[in-house]
Design a protein around this motif. Structure first.
Motif, mmCIF file in Angstrom:
data_model
loop_
_atom_site.group_PDB
_atom_site.id
_atom_site.type_symbol
_atom_site.label_atom_id
_atom_site.label_comp_id
_atom_site.label_asym_id
_atom_site.label_seq_id
_atom_site.Cartn_x
_atom_site.Cartn_y
_atom_site.Cartn_z
ATOM 1 N N ARG A 321 0.670 -0.393 -0.115
ATOM 2 C CA ARG A 321 0.039 0.494 -0.305
ATOM 3 C C ARG A 321 0.484 1.414 -0.148
ATOM 4 N NH1 ARG A 321 -5.229 -1.144 0.625
ATOM 5 N NH2 ARG A 321 -5.953 0.721 1.332
ATOM 6 N N MET A 324 2.465 1.467 -3.652
ATOM 7 C CA MET A 324 1.295 2.028 -4.508
ATOM 8 C C MET A 324 0.979 3.783 -4.138
ATOM 9 S SD MET A 324 0.579 0.052 -6.690
ATOM 10 C CE MET A 324 -0.440 -0.262 -7.702
ATOM 11 N N LEU A 326 -1.450 4.737 -1.531
ATOM 12 C CA LEU A 326 -2.847 4.425 -0.640
ATOM 13 C C LEU A 326 -2.043 4.756 0.938
ATOM 14 C CD1 LEU A 326 -3.983 0.918 -2.355
ATOM 15 C CD2 LEU A 326 -5.475 3.484 -2.241
ATOM 16 N N LEU A 345 -1.385 9.386 -3.237
ATOM 17 C CA LEU A 345 -1.689 8.653 -4.567
ATOM 18 C C LEU A 345 -1.514 9.852 -5.592
ATOM 19 C CD1 LEU A 345 -2.179 6.262 -6.222
ATOM 20 C CD2 LEU A 345 -4.375 6.362 -4.806
ATOM 21 N N ARG A 350 -0.197 11.016 -13.956
ATOM 22 C CA ARG A 350 -0.428 9.660 -14.522
ATOM 23 C C ARG A 350 0.612 8.612 -15.244
ATOM 24 N NH1 ARG A 350 -5.893 10.146 -19.318
ATOM 25 N NH2 ARG A 350 -6.490 11.765 -16.702
ATOM 26 N N LEU A 353 1.835 6.576 -12.381
ATOM 27 C CA LEU A 353 0.362 5.683 -12.100
ATOM 28 C C LEU A 353 0.317 4.352 -12.928
ATOM 29 C CD1 LEU A 353 -2.367 7.945 -10.977
ATOM 30 C CD2 LEU A 353 -0.914 6.722 -9.256
ATOM 31 N N MET A 358 -1.761 -2.948 -10.305
ATOM 32 C CA MET A 358 -1.591 -4.222 -9.101
ATOM 33 C C MET A 358 -2.414 -5.561 -9.253
ATOM 34 S SD MET A 358 -1.627 -3.053 -5.170
ATOM 35 C CE MET A 358 -2.314 -4.022 -3.356
ATOM 36 N N TYR A 360 -4.955 -8.305 -6.923
ATOM 37 C CA TYR A 360 -5.162 -8.304 -5.659
ATOM 38 C C TYR A 360 -5.715 -10.287 -5.694
ATOM 39 C CZ TYR A 360 -6.185 -3.419 -5.747
ATOM 40 O OH TYR A 360 -5.752 -2.069 -5.291
ATOM 41 N N VAL A 365 -14.146 -9.128 -5.883
ATOM 42 C CA VAL A 365 -14.203 -8.088 -5.201
ATOM 43 C C VAL A 365 -13.610 -7.035 -6.450
ATOM 44 C CG1 VAL A 365 -15.368 -8.578 -3.100
ATOM 45 C CG2 VAL A 365 -13.026 -8.013 -3.592
ATOM 46 N N ALA A 366 -11.957 -7.562 -7.052
ATOM 47 C CA ALA A 366 -11.489 -7.055 -7.788
ATOM 48 C C ALA A 366 -11.488 -6.357 -8.696
ATOM 49 C CB ALA A 366 -9.778 -7.746 -7.796
ATOM 50 N N LEU A 367 -13.335 -6.653 -9.572
ATOM 51 C CA LEU A 367 -14.110 -6.438 -10.808
ATOM 52 C C LEU A 367 -14.831 -5.990 -10.793
ATOM 53 C CD1 LEU A 367 -12.695 -9.815 -12.741
ATOM 54 C CD2 LEU A 367 -11.681 -8.042 -12.532
ATOM 55 N N ASN A 368 -15.328 -4.547 -11.097
ATOM 56 C CA ASN A 368 -16.536 -3.927 -10.906
ATOM 57 C C ASN A 368 -17.795 -5.007 -11.243
ATOM 58 O OD1 ASN A 368 -18.991 -2.397 -10.586
ATOM 59 N ND2 ASN A 368 -17.529 -0.487 -11.361
ATOM 60 N N PRO A 380 -8.202 1.025 -18.747
ATOM 61 C CA PRO A 380 -6.785 1.048 -18.807
ATOM 62 C C PRO A 380 -6.401 1.759 -20.254
ATOM 63 C CG PRO A 380 -7.013 -0.477 -17.310
ATOM 64 C CD PRO A 380 -8.348 -0.428 -18.438
ATOM 65 N N ARG A 429 -6.250 -6.537 -17.080
ATOM 66 C CA ARG A 429 -5.995 -5.501 -16.619
ATOM 67 C C ARG A 429 -5.529 -4.755 -16.375
ATOM 68 N NH1 ARG A 429 -10.518 -4.496 -11.977
ATOM 69 N NH2 ARG A 429 -9.360 -5.274 -10.877
#
Lengths: 536, 277, 315
Positions: A321, A324, A326, A345, A350, A353, A358, A360, A365-368, A380, A429
């Motif tokens: 974290r 990154m 965060l 962050l 850009r 970044l 990253m 997970y 829960v990492a994909l909408n 992206p 991704r």
């Protein structure tokens, strides 16, 4: 008692049935016997039906599940034909159950002693003082600290490893003929797992209890089981003596399970280049009071795989974290490709970044869930490179192909994918941003063994093709040895050992590295004996 | 035979609920076309019995009860819809701001909301009404503000839960702006519970407006909503006439309809969705 | 744990204070002041100025708030604008009546609702559960006055079992009071029980879904013992919260029911005061309702903390 088996399961079949009609078959055509003092290991991935079998032996099925075929003989009586009251009476003195999560399975409102003594007293088997004396005796057998007063505590007042053993004491309270262990060490850290495993084995051996040990980890079950049954999708794959299964597996599936541990893939190519990512004397905390990571320094070169390994609470995820952005570092510096990365962050460009991505732990829960794969992977591409619609779609198709995912997945949503497929989408991704470094946070721990293995192979292949560097956060030393050329061992927020994997994991080792390494179960049945002998 | 909506099976009560809501909305919107008489026209003797021209009979002043019910629907449903919509605009914006802004914005807003929630909000509506008199505009704004506190609480909780999920973190790590994060990552995954809450809040607002009118503090004569119609007709309860029960039953029926639908929406959510969608 | 309880009590005190500020400010911030509210259409610049002077509106709002709250704390709630009597004298008998009705209803409703809710949870998905679920969903949708009028129509007009008006007097005997308030009580009970039992059912079911309940069954305990010994202690805090919430609703909900049965309680007084723009009376009623509401919620909070073993015994 006669010489007959305590348990005789014949052609067991369990199905789901709900309002909509018959559902999937959870368990099909399973047969085995269990004699006094014998331990049977049931092994399989999630959905193999192993817990369902365990509960069926208690005469219990979860909502909408029904035993639709076969015999379950307990000391000659069929559990299926018992009345509800007879089934209830079976539990406790007949069959007792030890669940995966002791923290959730103990009632928070009562002391441990009250819960452990409940069954013997309710059944009139013992008086309160007798039951308490028995509990204290069991605490002692299970190597729990301060056995005379351990039971006065509430579940939330003791540690996870102790609670797991307390549950074994609860199961043993009414002196059952059969114990069912359902993944009892899965939620524990490796070093705790060794201790708990040793306690369980001692308990079973000293009391001569028959037991069924359910787990996904072949190496763990090898230490405790006489026989092993390998299950897949509710069906039996292979059944035999533990040593035979380990040393001479017959079926392909079992061979893959056994091989996964044994085989090593070697680390990434060590290149003597300038460091890509440099972490210099970084300190960080969540509250400003307790340092979660303390003076950590590490470096990753292009094409490297650096594994940061440690148990829960070691600060390894916090380190990710901080890198990154965060969580803002408090002291020290994080440099990427020669430049210092802003601590926060929102201060990063850009381009900064884009170059660090990253992946997970939980693909769920990492994909909408409300977006299609085109939107998830394409964003992206559009965001960083400003490509038009057609170019984005083409790039997404290319990435799907690279992940070995079918092209028609492009318009699907994550809910239609399996766990391993979702994890591939997460990787796609990350790659869509064409990064130099990917941080992988426990990417295989939520996946089944063989699926996780495929993901590791994929990551390895992508590294060979694209030259991307990985920072691997993991608790699994097996993963480290297979994929990482460099490793850092963390404990309580401090790096205790770091360097080339070959060097760090070879004597002379730091004592904690040695403890960790020796705690990883090995695919041989005398491993636990050796470890315990070595530590004595 | 199964009826499906967005891939979800609609159970019988929810279907009845949807039907009730549909009939009410059509009745309210097209009241001037459907109603046989004008709202305030005296068309016969007081308390005249029902016949084919006066479907539900006449009221205390000899006005057509059926026509008044249709016009009353406009006020009853319109006012509650206005209140609920306004309260959602305030509550959702506030809740999302608190959840995503974090830090002192969240602390200040949440503490304030906790404070308001610990008080009986309806009492404040009375205080305001006592000073301002019964002005419908004031009533709508007051009730919307009081209701928005509850919407805030839910919206914030939902946004906090969703924004803790890793796909939102991914968007932030990518460098996406606040607008993208809210509209693309958070909002689509909170709409289902928000819609259910909208139904629930609507039914409360609807019942409350009706209750205020019943108490004589809401809609004033000669216009009438269903609550004030119950009030106007209550003197004939002892005479065993049906008139007071029509508006009261209309209130109950619409609320039941909304609750049936909300119950179903909540059940669908707790089951989780996505299979086969 | 003590710290948490004290924190809660502090928050409760703060809430009461904030409520009083809001009630006071509600009459200040809005356009048009107290004087014009009282005079309404008869207002002329002259009598408006005179009225303002008489009410002391020329002094700063903060000063008047402090005076108001200091007097209220001593039991002096000011003078009613409509009949010039001290507000406290108007309130006292009404308050007793309202508490009697709310208390009577709670006495019937709470045990009934908790019992019905527990039964529905234990026999989840049974016919009883489904029937109760459907019936209560209907009941919470029906406004209090419809329930009240239906009861009046059948129980007092058609069959003449109970009186339709609850016109109690100070000299009414206890037995007569029970008889007179029976229908309003029944109305309140019907409405509150539905809410309370649904919430009780939901919180018990929530607990019944936890792994330690499955474990208790796997240990071989009887269903009764699992529910009584393992589910109930953990469901206690949510059930207490449900009861408090509904009692608070009961106190505010009496407003409508009192109006239906012409019962001389605080709610009727409040409604009259609002329509007569009797601001001191409205403020006083508001203050009392707020205090009761806040205290009930506070009690539930504190009981919830006390019944939680995690908070009672830290690690």
């Amino acid at each position: 008692m006669s010489d007959g088996p305590i348990l005789d399961i014949d052609k067991l079949r369990i199905e789901v049935r709900n309002d909509a009609g018959p559902g999937p078959v959870l368990v099909d055509d399973i047969s085995f016997t269990l004699h006094k003092g014998q331990v049977l290991g049931l092994i399989g991935e999630s959905g193999a039906g192993k817990s369902t079998i365990g509960m069926a032996i208690l005469g219990y099925t979860r909502a909408n599940c029904y035993i639709t075929g076969g015999r379950l003989l307990f000391q000659g009586r069929d559990i299926r034909t018992m009345s509800p009251d007879e089934r209830r009476a079976l539990r406790g003195p007949g069959v007792a159950y030890i669940a995966q999560s002791a923290a959730a399975s103990f009632n928070p409102a009562h002391t441990l002693m009250e819960q452990i003594c409940e069954i013997p007293i309710q059944l009139g088997l013992m008086s309160l003082p007798e039951a308490q004396a028995r509990a204290i005796e069991l605490f002692r057998e299970l190597d729990l600290p301060n056995p005379d007063h351990f039971g006065e505590r509430y579940p939330h007042q003791v540690s996870g490893g102790q609670l797991q053993r307390a549950m074994a004491a609860m199961a043993m309270a009414a002196k059952p003929a059969v114990l069912i262990f359902d993944e009892p060490t899965t939620a524990l850290d490796v070093t705790t797992q060794v201790e708990v495993l040793a306690s369980f084995r001692k308990l079973i051996r000293e009391n001569g209890t028959a037991a069924i040990y359910i787990t996904h980890d072949l190496a763990v079950v090898a230490q405790i089981a006489d026989d092993i049954m390998v299950l897949r999708h509710g069906k039996m794959v292979e059944y035999g003596r533990a040593d035979d299964i380990l040393q001479n597996p017959q079926q392909d599936y079992t061979k893959r399970l056994v091989a996964e541990r044994a085989e090593g893939h070697g680390g990434g190519q060590a290149q003597a280049q300038a460091a890509l990512l440099e972490i210099r004397h970084v300190t960080a905390s969540y509250t400003g009071l307790v340092r979660v990571i303390d003076d950590v320094s590490l470096a990753v070169s292009p094409g490297d795989t650096l594994a940061v390994v440690g148990e829960s609470g070691s600060g390894k995820s916090t380190l990710a974290r901080v890198v990154m952005g965060l969580l803002a570092r408090e002291q020290g510096d994080v440099r990427f490709a020669g430049d210092s990365l802003p601590a926060r962050l929102k201060d990063r460009t850009r381009e900064q970044l884009r170059r660090v991505q990253m992946i997970y732990q939980s693909p769920d829960v990492a994909l909408n869930p409300s977006q299609t794969l085109l939107q998830i992977i394409g964003r992206p591409v559009q965001f960083y490179f400003g490509r038009d619609r057609a170019a984005v779609r083409a790039r997404v198709l290319e990435l799907l192909k690279m992940m070995d995912l079918p092209a028609d997945f492009i318009d699907r949503k994550p809910a239609a994918l399996s766990g391993g497929q979702k994890q591939r989408v997460g990787i796609a991704r990350a790659l869509a941003a064409e990064p130099d470094l990917i941080i992988c946070d426990e990417v295989t721990s939520a996946l089944d063994q063989l699926v996780g293995e495929e993901i590791l192979r994929l990551l390895k292949r992508l590294q060979d093709e694209l030259g991307v560097a990985y920072l691997f956060i993991t608790h699994d030393l097996g993963v480290v040895r297979r994929i990482a050329n460099k490793v850092a061992v963390m404990r309580h927020g401090v790096v205790v050992a770091a360097g080339e994997t070959k060097t760090v994991f070879a004597p002379p080792m730091h004592p904690y590295t040695e403890l960790l390494l020796s705690s990883v179960p090995e695919m041989r049945s005398d491993w636990l004996d050796d470890v315990l002998a070595g530590r004595a | 035979m199964r009826f499906r909506l967005y891939g979800q099976i609609v159970p019988l009560p929810a279907m009845i609920g949807l039907l009730i809501i549909g009939v009410n909305v059509v009745g309210a919107v097209f009241a001037p076309i459907i109603a046989p008489f004008a709202e305030a026209d005296v068309v016969g003797d007081a308390w005249a019995d029902a016949d084919w021209t006066h479907l539900l009979g006449l009221d205390n002043l000899g006005r057509d009860v059926f026509s008044r019910l249709l016009y009353g629907a406009r006020l009853s449903i319109g006012l509650s819809l206005l209140i609920t919509t306004l309260s959602f605009i305030i509550g959702v914006i506030g809740g999302f701001t608190a959840a995503i802004g974090k830090g002192w914005i969240d602390t200040v807003l949440s503490r304030f909301v906790d404070l308001i929630l610990a008080m009986p909000t309806l009492i404040f509506a009375f205080v305001v009404l006592s000073v301002m008199g019964t002005d419908l505009g004031v009533l709508v704004v007051t009730l919307a503000c009081l209701d928005s506190v509850k919407v805030f609480r839910l919206a914030r909780a939902l946004a906090v839960n969703v924004s803790a999920l890793e796909y939102v973190e991914v968007a932030r790590l990518r460098g996406e702006g606040l607008w993208w994060v809210i509209t693309r990552e958070i909002l689509p995954n909170t709409t289902a519970p928000l819609i259910a809450e909208f139904g629930l809040r609507f039914s409360f607002a609807f019942l409350f407006v009706a209750a205020l009118s019943f108490l004589g503090l809401g809609v004033q004569p000669p216009t009438a909503d269903w609550g004030s119609m119950v009030r106007d007709y209550r003197e004939v309860i002892a005479l065993d006439l049906a008139a007071p029960f029509y508006p009261a039953a209309a209130i109950a029926l619409l609320t039941i309809g909304v609750n049936f639908v909300v119950d179903w929406l909540l059940a669908v959510q707790s089951r989780g969705y996505g299979e086969g969608a | 744990m003590l710290r948490l309880v004290i924190q809660r009590l502090g928050f409760g005190a703060m809430t009461i204070l904030a409520a009083s500020v809001l009630i006071f400010a509600g009459t200040e911030i809005l356009p048009g002041d107290l004087a014009s509210a009282i005079l309404q259409n008869t207002a002329t610049p002259e009598n408006l100025a005179e009225m303002r002077l008489q009410l002391g509106l020329d002094r700063p709002a903060v000063v008047r708030y402090v005076e108001w709250i200091a007097r209220a704390a001593q039991g002096d709630l000011g003078v009613s604008l409509s009949n010039q009597r001290p507000v406290a004298d108007e309130l006292a008998p009404r308050l007793r009546n309202s508490f009697f009705l709310a208390g009577f209803s709670a006495l019937v409703a709470v045990p009934l609702a908790v019992f019905l809710g527990l039964m529905a949870a234990i026999y989840q998905n049974s016919f009883y559960d489904r029937a109760v679920n459907f019936f209560t969903l209907m009941t919470i949708s029906i406004p209090e006055y419809l329930v009240g009028y239906l009861l009046v129509k059948y129980l007092s007009v058609r069959w003449q079992i109970f009186p339709s008006l609850a016109n109690v007097m100070p000299e009414t005997t206890f037995v007569d009071r029970i008889d007179l308030t029976f229908l309003p009580m029944l109305t309140l009970v019907l409405v509150v029980v539905a809410h309370m039992m649904r919430m009780t059912r939901a919180s018990v079911l929530n607990i019944m879904a936890s792994p330690y309940i499955e474990m208790a069954f796997l240990k071989g305990l009887t269903k009764t013992r699992v529910v009584v010994r393992h589910a109930f202690p953990n469901a206690l805090a949510p059930i207490i919260a449900v009861i408090a919430l509904n009692l608070a609703y009961l106190v505010v909900g009496v407003v409508v029911v009192e109006s239906v049965f012409v019962y001389p309680g605080l709610g009727q007084l409040l409604v009259d005061a609002v329509s007569k723009h009797d601001v001191p009376l409205v403020q006083a009623c508001g203050l009392i309702f707020s205090c009761v509401f806040i205290l009930l919620n506070l009690t539930a909070d504190v009981l919830g903390i006390i019944s939680n073993p995690r908070l009672r015994r830290p690690r």
